[in-house]
Design an enzyme around this catalytic site. Structure first.
Site, PDB file in Angstrom:
ATOM      1  CB  CYS A   1     -17.020   4.163 -29.625  1.00 17.26           C
ATOM      2  SG  CYS A   1     -16.177   3.904 -31.136  1.00 17.26           S
TER       3      CYS A   1
ATOM      4  N   GLY B   1       0.751  -1.148   0.241  1.00 16.38           N
ATOM      5  CA  GLY B   1      -0.004   0.162  -0.081  1.00 16.38           C
ATOM      6  C   GLY B   1       0.806   1.504  -0.085  1.00 16.38           C
TER       7      GLY B   1
HETATM    8  N1  LLP Z   1      -1.784  -6.879  -0.565  1.00 15.01           N
HETATM    9  C1  LLP Z   1      -2.912  -6.834  -0.662  1.00 15.01           C
HETATM   10  C2  LLP Z   1      -3.742  -7.891   0.121  1.00 15.01           C
HETATM   11  C3  LLP Z   1      -3.701  -6.123  -1.531  1.00 15.01           C
HETATM   12  O1  LLP Z   1      -4.948  -6.325  -1.873  1.00 15.01           O
HETATM   13  C4  LLP Z   1      -3.089  -5.145  -2.455  1.00 15.01           C
HETATM   14  C5  LLP Z   1      -3.609  -4.312  -3.299  1.00 15.01           C
HETATM   15  C6  LLP Z   1      -1.446  -5.207  -2.097  1.00 15.01           C
HETATM   16  C7  LLP Z   1      -1.160  -6.099  -1.205  1.00 15.01           C
HETATM   17  C8  LLP Z   1      -0.686  -4.215  -2.873  1.00 15.01           C
HETATM   18  O2  LLP Z   1      -0.900  -2.927  -2.747  1.00 15.01           O
HETATM   19  P1  LLP Z   1       0.073  -2.009  -3.561  1.00 15.01           P
HETATM   20  O3  LLP Z   1       1.317  -1.909  -2.824  1.00 15.01           O
HETATM   21  O4  LLP Z   1       0.167  -2.088  -4.850  1.00 15.01           O
HETATM   22  O5  LLP Z   1      -0.813  -0.619  -3.060  1.00 15.01           O
HETATM   23  N2  LLP Z   1      -5.865  -1.140  -9.156  1.00 15.01           N
HETATM   24  C9  LLP Z   1      -5.551  -0.284  -8.380  1.00 15.01           C
HETATM   25  C10 LLP Z   1      -5.106  -0.661  -7.253  1.00 15.01           C
HETATM   26  C11 LLP Z   1      -5.670  -2.023  -6.512  1.00 15.01           C
HETATM   27  C12 LLP Z   1      -4.722  -2.506  -5.341  1.00 15.01           C
HETATM   28  C13 LLP Z   1      -5.412  -3.751  -4.705  1.00 15.01           C
HETATM   29  N3  LLP Z   1      -4.769  -4.280  -3.801  1.00 15.01           N
HETATM   30  C14 LLP Z   1      -4.955   1.212  -9.067  1.00 15.01           C
HETATM   31  O6  LLP Z   1      -4.826   0.840 -10.209  1.00 15.01           O
HETATM   32  O7  LLP Z   1      -4.693   1.954  -8.231  1.00 15.01           O
END
Ligand code: LLP
Length: 421
Positions: free
Chosen positions: A346, A239
């Site tokens: 589109c 995150g």
């Molecule tokens: N661990 C779990 C349980 C998660 O659900 C996620 C992301 C991560 C780790 C990794 O999070 P990160 O370090 O990448 O922030 N499609 C969205 C982001 C969705 C994130 C979902 N879960 C976007 O394009 O911003």
């Protein structure tokens, strides 16, 4: 810091001119820098030095085999959320004792797959899931190592669609009920409770929500130990956010984040896992596209490019900002223009930016979307029958296509016409 810099007036990916890749593979395409990926992985690894730890790349952010292989060779584990991701991790050579299975809706088929293939741990998110995993483990004569994902009811202060740690979100077990859920886990056959898991959201640009969540996890660790559970591993999720705008944004660094982890849970003697995705892959990738037309609207100019929302959906889905820069560096004092930057699809949602000021560009000029390595290629589709765009990996002065663009025939050949049509 990334490895996409202007040199001699043109944009490079490491030591390769981006235009050279475009000439060879055609546009649009994704290009990733190995050096940036490895650098970001190592920043996390070093930030946790001195603690027993494993950095599990959240491969949902970028799951090409070449990338997984590169990171696994550097020592990364993987955070997987589906049978498909598990299979991809194994195929890329990730040892199964470095694969963590997350997700709120694991099926029994996925549990069986991971138990048979080997798994570091399941992060269990509910009582029904726990009963299912227990039953599958007993049926296979295996013991499933588990953590339980707790929902700490902390506001991650990020986009609502990617916040996961509030009580209204579907994720985890309410932390207020954690002790009874751990008691249930201890009573079920086939499960071995080893720790706690938490993940509060994505693109967090402030450490305070992490701190609030990790302090709650620390307190829970002591309570659960007093209840007689073995808590030897903490999975603290992913995150940590990235700067999407090169100016005016400076989110906390992995070093700051590592120091926070040491401060909040370091005294517990637990092995620490983290699951960063975006911070490792986001700024390690560009999406490169070509201008098709510059169109005059009634009150604005549209820059119509050959990339579209099916290739990079983040702006349409989350109103996300991506810096968009010309591949040929504008001369100092070059004419500026203001564009609505749009793709050919589109629907009006196929808009990457509105009223964006940038150096003037024209037909056939290349533009690069920065910070497109995470949640770019993996969220792409073939909407409007636009074949998935290629992915390219750069290493110093070499580049390789790591996923080719399907031909129209290949795309069409996936459909099957039944004999009775
Ligand atoms: N661990 C779990 C349980 C998660 O659900 C996620 C992301 C991560 C780790 C990794 O999070 P990160 O370090 O990448 O922030 N499609 C969205 C982001 C969705 C994130 C979902 N879960 C976007 O394009 O911003």
């Amino acid at each position: 810091m990334d490895h996409f810099l202007y040199r001699d007036g043109v944009l490079y990916a490491e030591d390769v001119p981006v235009a050279e890749i475009a000439a060879q593979v055609g546009t649009p395409f994704y290009v990733y820098s190995s050096a940036t990926l490895l650098r970001h992985f190592r920043l996390f690894d070093e930030a946790l030095a001195g603690m027993d730890h494993l950095v599990c790349f959240a491969m949902k952010s970028l799951s090409n085999q070449a990338i997984l292989h590169l990171l696994a060779e550097a020592g990364a584990g993987m955070d997987v959320v589906s049978g498909g991701e598990y299979a991809r991790a194994v195929a890329a050579g990730v040892p199964s004792d470095r694969i963590v299975f997350s997700g709120v809706g694991k099926t029994r088929i996925e549990m069986r797959q991971a138990l048979q293939g080997g798994i570091r741990q399941f992060n269990v998110e509910s009582e029904p899931e726990m009963h299912a995993l227990s039953a599958v483990a007993v049926e296979l004569g295996k013991i499933a190592p588990i953590t339980i994902r707790v929902n700490p009811d902390v506001d991650a202060k990020t986009h609502a669609k990617i916040a996961t740690g509030k009580s209204e979100n579907k994720f985890g077990v309410p932390i207020s009920r954690a002790r009874e859920v751990y008691a249930l886990a201890a009573s079920l056959p086939g499960l071995e409770v080893i720790g706690i898991d938490v993940h509060i959201g994505s693109q967090l640009t402030d450490l305070a929500p992490f701190e609030a969540a990790y302090l709650k996890v620390a307190e829970l660790t002591e309570q659960l130990r007093a209840d007689g559970h073995t808590i030897k591993r903490l999975d603290l999720g992913g995150g940590l956010g990235i700067p999407y705008q090169q100016i005016n944004e400076a989110p906390p660094s992995p070093q700051d984040y590592g120091a926070l982890i040491k401060r909040t849970v370091g005294h517990l003697g637990c092995e620490i896992e983290i699951e960063p995705g975006r911070l490792i892959s986001g700024n390690a990738g560009l999406m490169v596209s070509k201008v098709i037309y510059v169109k005059d609207g009634a009150d604005r100019q549209f820059l119509i490019i050959d990339g579209a929302m099916n290739d990079l959906i983040r702006p349409a889905m989350y109103d996300a900002h991506h810096d968009i820069v010309p591949v040929v560096q504008p001369a100092p004092g070059a004419d500026q223009a203001t564009y609505d930057i749009v793709g050919p699809i589109c629907e009006s949602g196929d808009t990457f930016a509105k009223g964006r000021s940038m150096a003037q560009v024209g037909p056939d000029d290349l533009v690069a979307f920065r910070s497109a390595g995470a949640y770019g290629a993996v969220m792409a589709s073939e909407y409007n029958s636009r074949p998935l765009i290629p992915e390219v990996l750069v290493h110093r002065d070499q580049f390789a296509v790591i996923r080719a663009r399907p031909t129209f025939d290949e795309m069409i050949a996936r459909d099957i016409i039944p004999v009775w049509v």
